[in-house]
Design a protein around this motif. Structure first.
Motif, PDB file in Angstrom:
ATOM      1  N   SER A  48     -87.450  31.788-106.722  1.00 25.89           N
ATOM      2  CA  SER A  48     -88.351  30.959-107.531  1.00 25.89           C
ATOM      3  C   SER A  48     -88.111  29.507-107.149  1.00 25.89           C
ATOM      4  O   SER A  48     -86.961  29.049-107.127  1.00 25.89           O
ATOM      5  CB  SER A  48     -88.073  31.148-109.019  1.00 25.89           C
ATOM      6  OG  SER A  48     -88.326  32.478-109.394  1.00 25.89           O
ATOM      7  N   ARG A  52     -93.571  26.591-109.555  1.00 24.06           N
ATOM      8  CA  ARG A  52     -93.847  28.000-109.862  1.00 24.06           C
ATOM      9  C   ARG A  52     -94.222  28.814-108.632  1.00 24.06           C
ATOM     10  O   ARG A  52     -95.029  29.732-108.706  1.00 24.06           O
ATOM     11  CB  ARG A  52     -94.897  28.112-110.956  1.00 24.06           C
ATOM     12  CG  ARG A  52     -94.473  27.403-112.245  1.00 24.06           C
ATOM     13  CD  ARG A  52     -95.499  27.558-113.324  1.00 24.06           C
ATOM     14  NE  ARG A  52     -95.642  28.939-113.698  1.00 24.06           N
ATOM     15  CZ  ARG A  52     -95.194  29.463-114.832  1.00 24.06           C
ATOM     16  NH1 ARG A  52     -94.589  28.706-115.696  1.00 24.06           N
ATOM     17  NH2 ARG A  52     -95.371  30.734-115.099  1.00 24.06           N
ATOM     18  N   THR A  54     -93.269  31.594-106.188  1.00 19.95           N
ATOM     19  CA  THR A  54     -92.376  32.749-106.247  1.00 19.95           C
ATOM     20  C   THR A  54     -92.606  33.658-105.051  1.00 19.95           C
ATOM     21  O   THR A  54     -93.746  34.013-104.742  1.00 19.95           O
ATOM     22  CB  THR A  54     -92.614  33.550-107.546  1.00 19.95           C
ATOM     23  OG1 THR A  54     -92.416  32.674-108.656  1.00 19.95           O
ATOM     24  CG2 THR A  54     -91.676  34.735-107.654  1.00 19.95           C
TER      25      THR A  54
END
Length: 125
Positions: A48, A52, A54
C-alpha cells in the motif's frame, strides 16, 4: 522468516523480492468487501502506497489448479473462472494492480522483477 508465508514458494518469492530491492510486502492480508465484512479475500502479498495505490501479488503453484483438496474437485476451468471473478472484485474494492507470479518467474528472477516493476513497485537496485 515469516510464519505468515503459507508455503515454500511464497517464502522464496518474498526472499527474491527483498534481494532484488523491492519493499517488503504485507503477507496474507485480508481484504473485505466495502460495506459487507462477510465477504472477503486473502491475498499472498500486498503493498500500500500513499495516494491509496495498492498492488497485490499472488504466487500460483500448479496444485492450486490440480489438487482436488484445493479445488474442491472442480475443473481447472471452474477454478480459473473463480479466480477471474475474485480479481474483478478486488479491482472493484480499490486494488490498482494484481500481479500473478509462478515458480518459473521466481526461479528465473527477471520475470518477477519485470512484473513488479510494471505494476509500479519502487525498487532500490
Amino acid at each position: 522468516m515469516d510464519p505468515l508465508s503459507e508455503n515454500g514458494g511464497e517464502s522464496l518469492a518474498r526472499a527474491v523480492m527483498i534481494e532484488e530491492g523491492f519493499p517488503v510486502p504485507q503477507l496474507q492480508r485480508v481484504l473485505e468487501t466495502p460495506g459487507n465484512p462477510g465477504e472477503w479475500y486473502r491475498v499472498d502479498f500486498m503493498w500500500s502506497f500513499p495516494g491509496r495505490y495498492t498492488v497485490i501479488a499472488e504466487y500460483d503453484g500448479v496444485v492450486k489448479y490440480t489438487d482436488p483438496a484445493m479445488t474442491g474437485r472442480r475443473s481447472i476451468q471452474a477454478v480459473v473462472n473463480q479466480q477471474g471473478e475474485r480479481e474483478r472484485k478486488l479491482y472493484e474494492w480499490g486494488v490498482n494492480r494484481i500481479v500473478r507470479l509462478s515458480y518459473d518467474d521466481v526461479m528465473r528472477r527477471q520475470p518477477l522483477i519485470d512484473k513488479l516493476c510494471a505494476a509500479g513497485l519502487p525498487r532500490n537496485a
